[in-house]
Design an enzyme around this catalytic site. Sequence first.
Site, short mmCIF file in Angstrom:
data_model
loop_
_atom_site.label_atom_id
_atom_site.label_comp_id
_atom_site.label_asym_id
_atom_site.label_seq_id
_atom_site.Cartn_x
_atom_site.Cartn_y
_atom_site.Cartn_z
N GLU A 1 0.85 -1.19 0.00
CA GLU A 1 0.00 0.00 0.00
C GLU A 1 0.89 1.23 0.00
O GLU A 1 1.97 1.23 0.60
CB GLU A 1 -0.90 0.03 1.24
CG GLU A 1 -1.72 -1.24 1.44
CD GLU A 1 -2.30 -1.34 2.84
OE1 GLU A 1 -2.78 -0.31 3.37
OE2 GLU A 1 -2.27 -2.44 3.42
N ASP B 1 1.38 10.34 3.65
CA ASP B 1 2.07 11.23 4.58
C ASP B 1 1.05 12.11 5.29
O ASP B 1 0.83 13.28 4.93
CB ASP B 1 3.09 12.08 3.82
CG ASP B 1 4.09 12.74 4.76
OD1 ASP B 1 4.16 12.33 5.93
OD2 ASP B 1 4.82 13.64 4.31
N TYR C 1 -8.29 7.80 4.41
CA TYR C 1 -8.10 6.53 3.72
C TYR C 1 -8.00 5.42 4.76
O TYR C 1 -7.14 5.47 5.66
CB TYR C 1 -6.83 6.56 2.88
CG TYR C 1 -6.91 7.43 1.66
CD1 TYR C 1 -7.26 6.89 0.42
CD2 TYR C 1 -6.64 8.80 1.73
CE1 TYR C 1 -7.33 7.69 -0.72
CE2 TYR C 1 -6.71 9.60 0.60
CZ TYR C 1 -7.06 9.04 -0.62
OH TYR C 1 -7.14 9.84 -1.74
N LYS D 1 10.96 3.46 2.62
CA LYS D 1 10.95 4.92 2.49
C LYS D 1 11.66 5.32 1.21
O LYS D 1 12.78 4.91 0.93
CB LYS D 1 11.65 5.57 3.70
CG LYS D 1 11.01 5.27 5.05
CD LYS D 1 9.61 5.83 5.15
CE LYS D 1 9.62 7.33 5.29
NZ LYS D 1 10.11 7.83 6.57
N CYS E 1 21.88 39.46 20.81
CA CYS E 1 20.66 39.30 20.03
C CYS E 1 20.75 40.12 18.74
O CYS E 1 21.08 41.32 18.80
CB CYS E 1 19.46 39.75 20.85
SG CYS E 1 17.90 39.74 19.93
N CYS F 1 17.76 43.07 19.35
CA CYS F 1 17.80 44.08 20.43
C CYS F 1 19.19 44.25 21.02
O CYS F 1 19.37 45.09 21.91
CB CYS F 1 16.81 43.71 21.52
SG CYS F 1 17.30 42.27 22.51
N CYS G 1 17.73 34.88 23.59
CA CYS G 1 17.66 36.28 24.02
C CYS G 1 16.73 36.30 25.23
O CYS G 1 15.59 35.86 25.15
CB CYS G 1 17.11 37.16 22.90
SG CYS G 1 16.72 38.84 23.44
N CYS H 1 12.36 42.42 23.83
CA CYS H 1 12.96 42.35 22.49
C CYS H 1 11.87 42.42 21.43
O CYS H 1 10.91 41.64 21.48
CB CYS H 1 13.75 41.05 22.35
SG CYS H 1 14.34 40.74 20.67
#
Length: 716
Positions: free
Chosen positions: A116, A120, A245, A335, A430, A433, A448, A453
């Site tokens: 079958e 996904d 399905y 796969k 960061c 900021c 951060c 920020c």
Amino acid sequence: MASELTPDQAIQELRDQLRHHEYLYYVEDAPELTDAQYDALMNRLKGLEEKHPELVTADSPSQRVGGKPKEGFTKMPHSRPMLSLDNAYNEEELRAWDQRVRDALPSTEAVRYVCELKLDGLSLALQYGAGSDKGEAHGAKDGSAHLVRGLTRGDGSIGEDVTSNVRTIRSVPLSISAAKLKAAGLPHSFEVRGEVVLPQASFLKLNEEREAAGQAPAANPRNAAAGTIRTLEPNIVAQRRLDFYAYFLLRDGEFLLPQQSTALDALKTSGFRVNKYVRALKSIDEVVKFIADAEPLRDSLGYEIDGVVIKVDATAQQRRLGFTGKAPRWAIAYKFAARAGITKLEDVLFQVGRTGKVTPVAALAPVLIGGTTVSRATLHNADEIARLGVRIGDFVQVERGGDVIPKIVEVVEDKAHPRGTKEIAFPKSCPVCTSELQRIEGEVDWRCVNNSCPARVREELLHWSARGVMNIEGLGDAMVAQLLGQSAELGGDPEAVTEEGAPVVVRKPLIHTIGDLYRLKREDLLGLERVGEKTADALLEQIKRSKDGGLARVLLGLGIRFVGERTAQLLAEHFGSMDELMTEATQEAVQASEALEAVNEVGPKVAQAIAEFFAVEKNKDLVKDLAALGLEMTAEKRVTTSTLEGLTFVLTGTLPNLTRESAKEKIESAGGRVSGSVSKKTSYVVAGEEAGSKLDKANSLGVKVLDEAGLLELLG
């Protein structure tokens, strides 16, 4: 003639017609009516049902979309675990699995396989019986079976009850007639397992709508399907046009028919959608050919696949082969190779998320992979950059992980580090900021920690307004960007920064915190780009309405680490108010931990995160500010007793008045536990009509058996 029919007969005739055309459209892909003709039939049915509400039944085509769950989704055990599959990535691994199967079975036995397509999406378990999810047991009268419950896979042992959303999926039958059951050889009570997918056309439409609303597009169809099935708004699920399905048939956790191939035939005969790319094969050579023929189909199916599932056909052989700790020995997933391409890493951008996490994002020379142009890929964190050894200017291999999410797999060796490449310097401050980044011991991410920020505030606002949180429509990327003082054209683009890394500001920000949302005035909004009176009024109404979201939604919106929708709901039910939760969370560390871990499903890690959140004065100030602005921060406490403390129950069959969900809720509210399987440790089995093998096992083990009346008497 229709005019001579009684209301009951006319309603039944319309329902039969609608079910027939739903089957043709959503299962067979062979519609006979136009949408307008179908809608006309549906409107006639709704009109008759409005005149005769006493004739409305749960399985009527008009009743697919109902109200949202009262208190979120409850968790329920599966009749048998929904396990994952082992994977094969090449022909050698596949043939090795075939040899293991044959070695485990007598050499005189022939082994047939069923192949079958591996869809996904996300797995669902649908339970059917004489009753319905709304408690009616009318199936016992006419011999039909009705949808009782739909569960997500969850952790494999326990799933979430998403029945209200499953009912909106048109390829899921709400009822199956006695004639179809007989033709398929099915009893009245059984379980169907299968995959929910979001067709690619629906996915594209969803992203068009999200982008038009100023929201970020969904990453891929699988994630969009998973998010859809868990939304608390069934009408939204209905609009998304999910598809189901079917691929498994069970009864009380056991295989129902002697072959997987006959089970698929029975599912199709009874009205379920079964993927047409299914073959029963006699040898592993035929399996290899099926896989070779299936892979080229990927771009023409209209839905995502990522491989082929191979199962031993005979269920008797499946039982003998059994399971490993996490997967069946009688099935494997082959796969397909991830879709990949080679391109140049041109730059690395650093994005700041809602929790302050800084994520490096690769800016790539555009490359076509599996029909999609990829120009961005995540690099995850500093450790991943070091592991790859990648530099700006390198040529890299990019894969769409899980067939969708782009990621850099490796540097192309013969093109590594040409002249002009430069090292990727992970920032120490960061990028938005300029606050110093911090890394918690034991974690890989740099964060951060400045709650003010702009990048964090932006992500917090988008999270707060999301559909599953406070559900403020119209507060998308472009609007949030303007409220923070940026241009609508930038749409909140994290790349839109000055050379120093600060956001490009074109006007004074209107908001700095979530609380400021609730201080916005009409004249504030009318001063923004492309915002007229109608848009301003609609947004203000949405913001006002969100005040009534309740404690669970506020907790979810605050973005406390590890507190998702389910945990927020449990916290709300346990404490009943934000004040009580904050009081308990801000006690001395040991006491706070004990108080928080007393909540069902809250462990030490989550408890620590909650306590740390409320230990920050700025967070407590925000909560107090929101309360002062009128946001609802209370919930109805779940009342529990200890009547059944220490007792374990197993439910089987159809009870005359209680749904399995309501029986479970009553047991758990009285301190008992509900299990999905019978053992010597089971205290009671509660059995209804058509109780199956669980009742037999209870009798063989000497476990006490109760009917519904006995359970209610025990509950007092």
